[in-house]
Scaffold this motif. Structure first.
Motif, PDB file in Angstrom:
ATOM      1  N   THR A  97      93.463 -12.132  35.919  1.00 24.93           N
ATOM      2  CA  THR A  97      94.373 -13.267  35.788  1.00 24.93           C
ATOM      3  C   THR A  97      93.967 -14.383  36.763  1.00 24.93           C
ATOM      4  OG1 THR A  97      95.935 -12.327  37.382  1.00 24.93           O
ATOM      5  CG2 THR A  97      96.343 -11.877  35.053  1.00 24.93           C
ATOM      6  N   ALA A  98      94.048 -15.609  36.283  1.00 25.29           N
ATOM      7  CA  ALA A  98      93.657 -16.756  37.103  1.00 25.29           C
ATOM      8  C   ALA A  98      94.589 -16.903  38.307  1.00 25.29           C
ATOM      9  CB  ALA A  98      93.696 -18.033  36.268  1.00 25.29           C
ATOM     10  N   VAL A  99      94.014 -17.169  39.458  1.00 25.93           N
ATOM     11  CA  VAL A  99      94.797 -17.398  40.679  1.00 25.93           C
ATOM     12  C   VAL A  99      95.308 -18.833  40.645  1.00 25.93           C
ATOM     13  CG1 VAL A  99      94.707 -17.581  43.196  1.00 25.93           C
ATOM     14  CG2 VAL A  99      93.490 -15.726  42.036  1.00 25.93           C
ATOM     15  N   GLU A 100      96.595 -18.991  40.911  1.00 26.24           N
ATOM     16  CA  GLU A 100      97.189 -20.318  40.989  1.00 26.24           C
ATOM     17  C   GLU A 100      97.652 -20.526  42.423  1.00 26.24           C
ATOM     18  OE1 GLU A 100      99.060 -21.939  37.368  1.00 26.24           O
ATOM     19  OE2 GLU A 100     100.861 -21.985  38.632  1.00 26.24           O
ATOM     20  N   PHE A 101      97.034 -21.484  43.097  1.00 30.61           N
ATOM     21  CA  PHE A 101      97.385 -21.780  44.481  1.00 30.61           C
ATOM     22  C   PHE A 101      98.606 -22.690  44.488  1.00 30.61           C
ATOM     23  CE2 PHE A 101      92.928 -20.694  44.517  1.00 30.61           C
ATOM     24  CZ  PHE A 101      92.834 -19.861  45.613  1.00 30.61           C
ATOM     25  N   ARG A 102      99.650 -22.285  45.221  1.00 28.56           N
ATOM     26  CA  ARG A 102     100.917 -23.024  45.270  1.00 28.56           C
ATOM     27  C   ARG A 102     101.004 -23.863  46.536  1.00 28.56           C
ATOM     28  NH1 ARG A 102     103.937 -23.290  40.684  1.00 28.56           N
ATOM     29  NH2 ARG A 102     103.524 -21.426  39.457  1.00 28.56           N
ATOM     30  N   ILE A 103     101.473 -25.072  46.369  1.00 24.19           N
ATOM     31  CA  ILE A 103     101.677 -25.998  47.477  1.00 24.19           C
ATOM     32  C   ILE A 103     103.151 -26.397  47.420  1.00 24.19           C
ATOM     33  CG2 ILE A 103     101.009 -28.215  48.443  1.00 24.19           C
ATOM     34  CD1 ILE A 103      98.328 -27.694  46.704  1.00 24.19           C
ATOM     35  N   LEU A 104     103.879 -26.097  48.491  1.00 23.79           N
ATOM     36  CA  LEU A 104     105.328 -26.253  48.458  1.00 23.79           C
ATOM     37  C   LEU A 104     105.840 -27.601  48.951  1.00 23.79           C
ATOM     38  CD1 LEU A 104     106.236 -22.684  49.756  1.00 23.79           C
ATOM     39  CD2 LEU A 104     106.047 -23.480  47.383  1.00 23.79           C
ATOM     40  N   GLU A 105     105.097 -28.260  49.819  1.00 19.82           N
ATOM     41  CA  GLU A 105     105.577 -29.502  50.417  1.00 19.82           C
ATOM     42  C   GLU A 105     104.477 -30.558  50.420  1.00 19.82           C
ATOM     43  OE1 GLU A 105     106.806 -28.463  54.340  1.00 19.82           O
ATOM     44  OE2 GLU A 105     108.556 -27.349  53.659  1.00 19.82           O
ATOM     45  N   PRO A 106     104.866 -31.837  50.472  1.00 20.10           N
ATOM     46  CA  PRO A 106     103.872 -32.912  50.510  1.00 20.10           C
ATOM     47  C   PRO A 106     103.301 -33.117  51.914  1.00 20.10           C
ATOM     48  CG  PRO A 106     106.065 -33.843  50.476  1.00 20.10           C
ATOM     49  CD  PRO A 106     106.234 -32.351  50.350  1.00 20.10           C
ATOM     50  N   THR A 107     102.590 -32.116  52.380  1.00 18.21           N
ATOM     51  CA  THR A 107     101.933 -32.169  53.685  1.00 18.21           C
ATOM     52  C   THR A 107     100.487 -31.721  53.510  1.00 18.21           C
ATOM     53  OG1 THR A 107     102.558 -29.895  54.190  1.00 18.21           O
ATOM     54  CG2 THR A 107     104.070 -31.614  54.929  1.00 18.21           C
ATOM     55  N   LEU A 108      99.727 -31.734  54.577  1.00 20.13           N
ATOM     56  CA  LEU A 108      98.375 -31.192  54.522  1.00 20.13           C
ATOM     57  C   LEU A 108      98.472 -29.694  54.271  1.00 20.13           C
ATOM     58  CD1 LEU A 108      95.297 -31.464  54.917  1.00 20.13           C
ATOM     59  CD2 LEU A 108      95.698 -31.029  57.335  1.00 20.13           C
ATOM     60  N   SER A 109      97.849 -29.226  53.219  1.00 22.00           N
ATOM     61  CA  SER A 109      97.846 -27.799  52.891  1.00 22.00           C
ATOM     62  C   SER A 109      96.441 -27.266  53.021  1.00 22.00           C
ATOM     63  CB  SER A 109      98.344 -27.572  51.468  1.00 22.00           C
ATOM     64  OG  SER A 109      99.683 -27.981  51.343  1.00 22.00           O
ATOM     65  N   ILE A 110      96.289 -26.187  53.784  1.00 18.89           N
ATOM     66  CA  ILE A 110      94.998 -25.538  53.957  1.00 18.89           C
ATOM     67  C   ILE A 110      95.039 -24.240  53.170  1.00 18.89           C
ATOM     68  CG2 ILE A 110      93.381 -24.550  55.614  1.00 18.89           C
ATOM     69  CD1 ILE A 110      94.666 -26.494  57.698  1.00 18.89           C
ATOM     70  N   LEU A 111      94.181 -24.137  52.180  1.00 17.24           N
ATOM     71  CA  LEU A 111      94.164 -22.984  51.292  1.00 17.24           C
ATOM     72  C   LEU A 111      92.832 -22.257  51.438  1.00 17.24           C
ATOM     73  CD1 LEU A 111      95.593 -25.360  48.788  1.00 17.24           C
ATOM     74  CD2 LEU A 111      96.796 -23.243  49.242  1.00 17.24           C
ATOM     75  N   ASN A 112      92.873 -21.090  52.051  1.00 12.53           N
ATOM     76  CA  ASN A 112      91.672 -20.281  52.236  1.00 12.53           C
ATOM     77  C   ASN A 112      91.542 -19.308  51.069  1.00 12.53           C
ATOM     78  OD1 ASN A 112      90.892 -21.344  54.815  1.00 12.53           O
ATOM     79  ND2 ASN A 112      92.658 -20.274  55.649  1.00 12.53           N
ATOM     80  N   LEU A 113      90.341 -19.182  50.544  1.00 11.07           N
ATOM     81  CA  LEU A 113      90.111 -18.247  49.440  1.00 11.07           C
ATOM     82  C   LEU A 113      90.034 -16.829  49.999  1.00 11.07           C
ATOM     83  CD1 LEU A 113      87.369 -20.122  47.374  1.00 11.07           C
ATOM     84  CD2 LEU A 113      89.855 -20.287  47.190  1.00 11.07           C
ATOM     85  N   PRO A 114      90.805 -15.889  49.449  1.00  9.91           N
ATOM     86  CA  PRO A 114      90.712 -14.501  49.919  1.00  9.91           C
ATOM     87  C   PRO A 114      89.292 -13.951  49.805  1.00  9.91           C
ATOM     88  CG  PRO A 114      92.604 -14.789  48.480  1.00  9.91           C
ATOM     89  CD  PRO A 114      91.811 -16.061  48.418  1.00  9.91           C
TER      90      PRO A 114
END
Length: 163
Positions: A97-114
């Motif tokens: 299943t495709a991973v969907e990265f969630r961003i909750l707030e309008p701030t800088l979001s840092i998303l690290n890939l597992p």
């Protein structure tokens, strides 16, 4: 792409754009990019790293639009390939299943890939958004050679401190 303290997006292609917010404005230090479609997955940005690159994560940030509204991507999917003649692969869970990265707030979001991916082309598909499908983006990673050198020096430094 983040390399030794510098930020660089080598080549960018975008599907759809809204008014004056072009793909060249995608970087975190710029005014941002907005897509024009209301459909999930129809607004995307593709980065061509010019060579196979190890991608470890990415950063997104909101866009302050000229009408005063704050717009940001709240869900994003990654697709990648080494050759544009091949089909893009979804960044997926072990069950496929495709991973969907969630961003909750309008701030800088840092998303690290597992699990990092290695690819020349990476597509960032906006699945959901707040107000408008907009974002600023930077990709974190390194070329295969740079990553090997970083790993070597990290191991050397750790070994030197222990001994």
């Amino acid at each position: 792409m983040q390399r030794e303290g510098q930020s660089e997006l080598t080549a960018v292609k975008a599907k759809h754009r809204l008014n004056h917010l072009f793909k060249q404005m995608l970087r975190l230090s710029s005014s941002g990019w907005c897509g024009s479609s209301n459909e999930p997955g129809q607004n995307w940005v593709m980065v061509d790293f010019k060579a196979s690159t190890l991608i470890k994560g990415f950063r997104t940030m909101h866009v302050q639009r000229s009408d005063g509204t704050t717009a940001f991507t709240s869900a994003i999917r990654l697709q990648y390939t080494d050759d544009l003649t091949d089909a893009f692969k979804d960044y997926a869970n072990p069950d496929g299943t495709a991973v969907e990265f969630r961003i909750l707030e309008p701030t800088l979001s840092i998303l690290n890939l597992p699990l990092p991916i290695e690819a020349r082309y990476v597509r960032f598909k906006i699945q959901d958004y707040s107000n408008y499908p907009c974002m600023k983006l930077e990709v974190m990673g390194c070329s295969r050679l740079e990553c090997k050198l970083i790993s070597f020096f990290s191991l050397f430094f750790i070994h030197s401190r222990i001994c």
